[in-house]
Each structure stands twice: as C-alpha cells, then as structure tokens.
Design a protein around this motif. Structure first.
Motif, short mmCIF file in Angstrom:
data_model
loop_
_atom_site.label_atom_id
_atom_site.label_comp_id
_atom_site.label_asym_id
_atom_site.label_seq_id
_atom_site.Cartn_x
_atom_site.Cartn_y
_atom_site.Cartn_z
N ALA A 78 0.75 -1.30 -0.07
CA ALA A 78 0.20 0.09 0.08
C ALA A 78 0.71 1.32 -0.13
O ALA A 78 0.31 2.32 -0.67
CB ALA A 78 -0.72 -0.25 1.27
N PHE A 79 1.91 1.09 0.55
CA PHE A 79 2.90 2.25 0.60
C PHE A 79 3.54 2.72 -0.73
O PHE A 79 3.56 3.62 -1.04
CB PHE A 79 4.33 2.11 1.67
N ALA A 80 3.71 1.67 -1.30
CA ALA A 80 4.11 1.85 -2.84
C ALA A 80 3.13 2.13 -3.71
O ALA A 80 3.53 3.19 -4.34
CB ALA A 80 4.78 0.30 -3.45
N ALA A 81 1.97 1.98 -3.65
CA ALA A 81 0.80 2.53 -4.19
C ALA A 81 0.57 3.80 -3.86
O ALA A 81 0.60 4.56 -5.06
CB ALA A 81 -0.27 1.67 -3.69
N LYS A 82 0.77 4.33 -2.84
CA LYS A 82 0.42 5.60 -2.42
C LYS A 82 1.52 6.73 -3.14
O LYS A 82 1.18 7.62 -3.55
CB LYS A 82 0.27 5.93 -1.04
N ILE A 83 2.96 6.14 -3.13
CA ILE A 83 3.85 6.93 -3.58
C ILE A 83 3.52 6.83 -5.19
O ILE A 83 3.82 7.94 -5.76
CB ILE A 83 5.33 6.26 -3.28
N GLY A 84 3.19 5.83 -5.78
CA GLY A 84 2.97 5.88 -7.34
C GLY A 84 1.93 7.04 -7.66
O GLY A 84 2.19 7.59 -8.67
N LEU A 85 0.88 6.94 -6.93
CA LEU A 85 -0.39 7.95 -7.36
C LEU A 85 0.21 9.29 -6.97
O LEU A 85 -0.40 9.99 -7.77
CB LEU A 85 -1.51 7.26 -6.35
#
Length: 539
Positions: A434-441
């Motif tokens: 989820a941390f990676a997803a937020k950084i990507g967004l």
C-alpha cells in the motif's frame, strides 16, 4: 419554425422516455442511484458507453484534427475497441465478482483506505479540470458555429458562449442530479441512436454532393485527390499522431480509460448480470469501429471542400462548415438536438460518476461512515450541483488556441499512467504494498506534469539532442515512460517495504457472473476487424 419544432420535439422525447422508464424507481439506496439498481441491459449499457465517451469534442475536435492532419487521429477510436474487448473478457468479470461500486473501492480491498482516498481525489480532479468544462466548451462552440446563436439572439460571441454553456450545463445536470445512473443511461441510449444517425448522415450527404449525386463517385474523388490524408499510420513529417505511439502510450491511455476509468466502467458495473455487461461492452466496441466514419472522415471531406477558404488556424470551424453546406434545413433542428444530447450525455454521466466517487470514497470515509442510502443520495446530488456550477463557470474561460482534443488528452494522461500502474499491479500481484501504491499515485502525476507541462520545452530540447531527432517526442511516449517508471518504482519500493498482508480477493454474490458464451468469439472478431482497418489503410 420547423427547425425549432424538430429540436424541441427530439429533446422532449428523450426527457419523456427517460422519465417514463424511471418514474417508479426509488432513489433510496446507493445501488439504485449510482448503479441503476444493477438492472442495466446490454443495449442500455452500450448506448450509455458510447454517449458517455462521444460528444462534440469528438465531432468537432477530432474532425478538426483530421482537417489539419491525417486520418491517423482515428486511432483514438479504433484502438478503443481493443481495450473494450479487454474490459469485457478480463476486467468486468473481476469487478462483478467483487461486487464493486467504484474502482477506488477495489483499491481499499487490495491496498488500504488511504490509497482509495488518493485515487478518488485524482479521479475527481481530472473530471473537474478537464472533462466537464471542456465538454461544455466544445458543445457551446459547436452550437454557436452551427446555428449562429449570437446573431439569432442579438448577443456578442462571448455572451452567447456563456448562455449556451449554462443552458446546456443546467439541462444536463437535471438528469444526473434527480434521475441517477438509470435515467442517465436511458437518455444516453436514445441520444446514441440519434447521434449515430446524424453522425453518419453528414459524410454520406457530403460524398453525394462531391460526386454530383453519386456516393461512390464522391468517395473515389475524395480518396484520389486527398490520398495522403488517408494514411492511417500518420508517419508524415512532424506527425500529429505517429504510428509508434499505438504501441506505447496509446495502450496505456486506452486500457486505463476503457478498463479502469470510473465514468466508463460504472455503466458496466450496473449490469443485471455478467452476460449482459459483456454483451453491452462488446456491442459498444462494435459501434466504436464506425467512429472513423463519423468523427474523422468528415474532417477530410471538409479539407477537400474548404481547403482554399478555411485557414489551418480556424480548424475548429471545419465540421460546422461541412454541416451547414450539406445538411437540409428540415433536419437542422434534429441535428441540433442530437448535438446537445451528446453534450448532455457526457456531462451528466461524468457528473453521476463524480458523485459516486465522492460519496463512496470521501463522504463515507471522512463524514459519515454509516450513512444510509438516502443520505448518500443527498450527498451525491449536492456534489453534482457543486461540480456542475464549477464546470459551467470555468468552460468559457478556457483558451481555445491549439488542439483542444490533444490538450484534453494531455491533461488526462497526467493521471492515467500512474493510476493504471497501481490498479494493474493490484490485480496481477499480491506483494506490492500500500505504501508503494500511495507513492505511485502521488509521484507519478507530478513526474508527468513536469515532463510535459512544467519543463516541457527543456525536456523536448534535451531528448531531441540526445537522440538526434528533428521532431519532438510525442506526449503518449512520455505517458508510457511514466507508466513503466511507476511500475518499476512500486516494485522496488515493495521490495524494501513489502506489503503487510497478502491480498486475497473476496467474492461477493451481487449479480449472476455466468459469462456470455459468445464473448470470446465476438472479442476476436472485433480485434481482427480493427487490425484489418490498419492493414487496409496503411501507406
């Protein structure tokens, strides 16, 4: 008088049928208001998909681009059919199996609630700053160009623009605010039939005129004298849409828009079952293959007829001039109603999707987690009103220099690549965090904005120098680059900061998910026709 009567007649017909079909529906739950009670059938889904996407920004914008360039701009339509096949066969079964109301809802299930909130805000931002105001502007510009609203009412061009924007915006808002998705979808379907008839009528009448009464003679003259315009690869010097982008950013753009974009996918999410949803999406994909004849060929015809009198900088007048030249007066009112109906359909569909996103992803998270159905409907209506007022205020202020359609795609691309990366990795992997997803967004849109808007000139100069090119790198190539960069970044981040739990999909028995038995065969046929289109017209 006949023009006015036919205009009012068709507009009222759409409203009456929509009312009669929904007057007994109770808008007392989120499913009823946002998904049409999960009762939509194939033809309604197909009609709503087509009219949610097609509007005056296509009729006027893409035909204008074809006037200035080649039919290569048809790629926005033809490749969409391939993405819709992917939606029907891969994405829709996953969505309906999970009982989703919104795409960000999947991100909650897969990642966490904060990821969903970020994605919801990005969706709403793209709708608010790009789609809603641009749709209204194109609609108002087209109506003014075709029907001389300013001259008829004794107004200045600016006053007529404001009047038309607000008139169309208010009318479109009524469907979304009071009728919900079902009313929107029904009105889209009726307007879709009118749009298809009117859209095909213009090139047919024009070719008959060019051929002195013979359609095929007109087509032969057009193809012979404007042969270079028919190169679908678009590989002329300084190409507006080079063939190479079909294998990079166009793939990213179309998969996001047709497979994961809330305003589009919501129509299929409202299907009564998977089979009806698949039939509706594939039916719409078939109609997409008619797109080049409606929203690209007229631009080439306009070039043939008006190239000596219409300068390139006035390209937005190409389609309106063609309509005025070939359309019989008796059909003018019907055509005006169809034009406005197309604007209404896109506008009210995006409003409904925006309200859905806000209520499910913002209102329930931050304001009232236990909100009842009526409370969600009320919040959705308020959201629609606010967004509609903002769009109607912003539309007349947009700069119309350059390709508006291209500008719309660039703004959308700011969000498309990173969001698609997050959604696809969420579906195809179990370990992306989820941390990676937020950084990507968050980081993805910033990178794209810097590459294309913030430091666009410097980036292009550097790339041209490094690779020894004479033409600028197309923004769709940069979209693909940002998509790949986001994917790699998320995988790398997840390696060092892995997911806290392994995602397991939860199946929800919302509707029957038995596939349509002809779905795969139909998808193959549509794909072969699309490829054949390029083989036939490549030069």
């Amino acid at each position: 008088m006949l023009t006015f009567v036919s205009f009012v007649g068709f507009t009222v017909l759409v409203a009456v049928i929509s009312y009669m079909k929904t007057r007994h529906d109770k808008m007392d739950s989120s499913d009823a208001y946002f998904l049409g009670g999960r009762s939509l059938t194939a033809w309604t889904i197909a009609g709503s998909l087509m009219l949610t996407n097609l509007s005056t920004e296509h009729l006027i914008g893409l035909n204008a681009d074809a006037f200035n360039h080649t039919i290569a701009v048809a790629a926005w339509e033809t490749t969409a059919a391939l993405a819709m096949v992917l939606t029907a066969l891969y994405f829709l079964p996953k969505y309906l199996n999970s009982g989703l109301t919104t795409i960000p809802q999947f991100l909650t299930n897969r990642y966490d609630e904060k990821t969903r909130v970020i994605a919801t805000l990005l969706f709403l931002l793209s709708y608010a700053i790009a789609i809603l105001p641009v749709v209204l502007l194109f609609g108002a510009t087209g109506i003014e160009s075709l029907f001389d609203v300013s001259e008829t009412l004794g107004l200045t061009k600016g006053e007529a623009l404001w009047l038309t924007v607000w008139g169309v915006g208010c009318l479109g808002s009524l469907y979304a605010i009071f009728g919900g998705l079902k009313a929107v979808a029904i009105s889209d379907t009726i307007n879709g039939v009118g749009f298809l008839i009117a859209g095909l009528m213009i090139p047919i009448l024009a070719l008959i005129m060019i051929g002195d009464g013979d359609f095929f003679a007109g087509l032969n003259e057009l193809y012979t004298e404007e042969h270079e315009k028919f190169d679908i690869t678009g590989n002329e010097t300084g190409s507006f849409l080079p063939f190479g982008v079909l294998f990079t950013g166009m793939i990213v753009n179309q998969i996001f828009f047709w497979c994961t974009n809330q305003s589009i996918v919501q129509r299929a999410l409202g299907a009564k079952n998977l089979a009806e949803g698949q039939k509706g999406v594939l039916l719409a994909a078939g109609f997409k293959l008619l797109g080049p004849f409606v929203i690209v060929l007229p631009g080439v015809i306009a070039f043939h007829m008006f190239k000596d009198v219409l300068p390139a900088e006035d390209y937005l007048l190409a389609y309106p001039m063609l309509v005025k030249a070939v359309l019989p007066t008796v059909l003018t009112g019907f055509f005006a109603a169809v034009m406005i109906g197309a604007v209404l359909s896109t506008f009210n569909s995006v409003l409904n999707s925006s309200a859905t996103l806000f209520c499910e992803g913002i209102y329930k998270v931050f304001y009232n987690r236990d909100a009842s159905g009526p409370e969600l409907v009320k919040a959705g209506r308020i959201t629609s009103i606010i967004l509609a007022l903002a769009a109607m205020t912003a539309a007349p202020l947009i700069d119309t220099s350059g390709s508006l359609y291209n500008f719309l795609q660039k703004v959308n691309a700011t969000f498309f690549g990173p969001m698609l990366a997050v959604i696809l990795l969420g579906m195809m992997t179990k370990h992306v965090s989820a941390f990676a997803a937020k950084i990507g967004l968050i980081a993805g849109p910033i990178v794209f904005y810097m590459l294309v808007f913030g430091f666009g000139d410097q980036v292009q100069t550097g790339l041209m120098a490094v690779f020894g090119m004479t033409d600028e790198v197309h923004f769709l190539h940069l979209l693909a680059f940002v998509f790949v960069l986001t994917v790699l970044g998320m995988l790398l981040i997840s390696h060092f900061k892995p997911a806290e739990h392994i995602y397991v999909a939860v199946l929800v028995d919302a509707v029957d998910v038995t596939p349509w038995r002809h779905a795969k065969l139909t998808g193959v046929i549509i794909s072969l026709i699309t490829v054949g289109f390029y083989v036939l017209l490549a030069q």
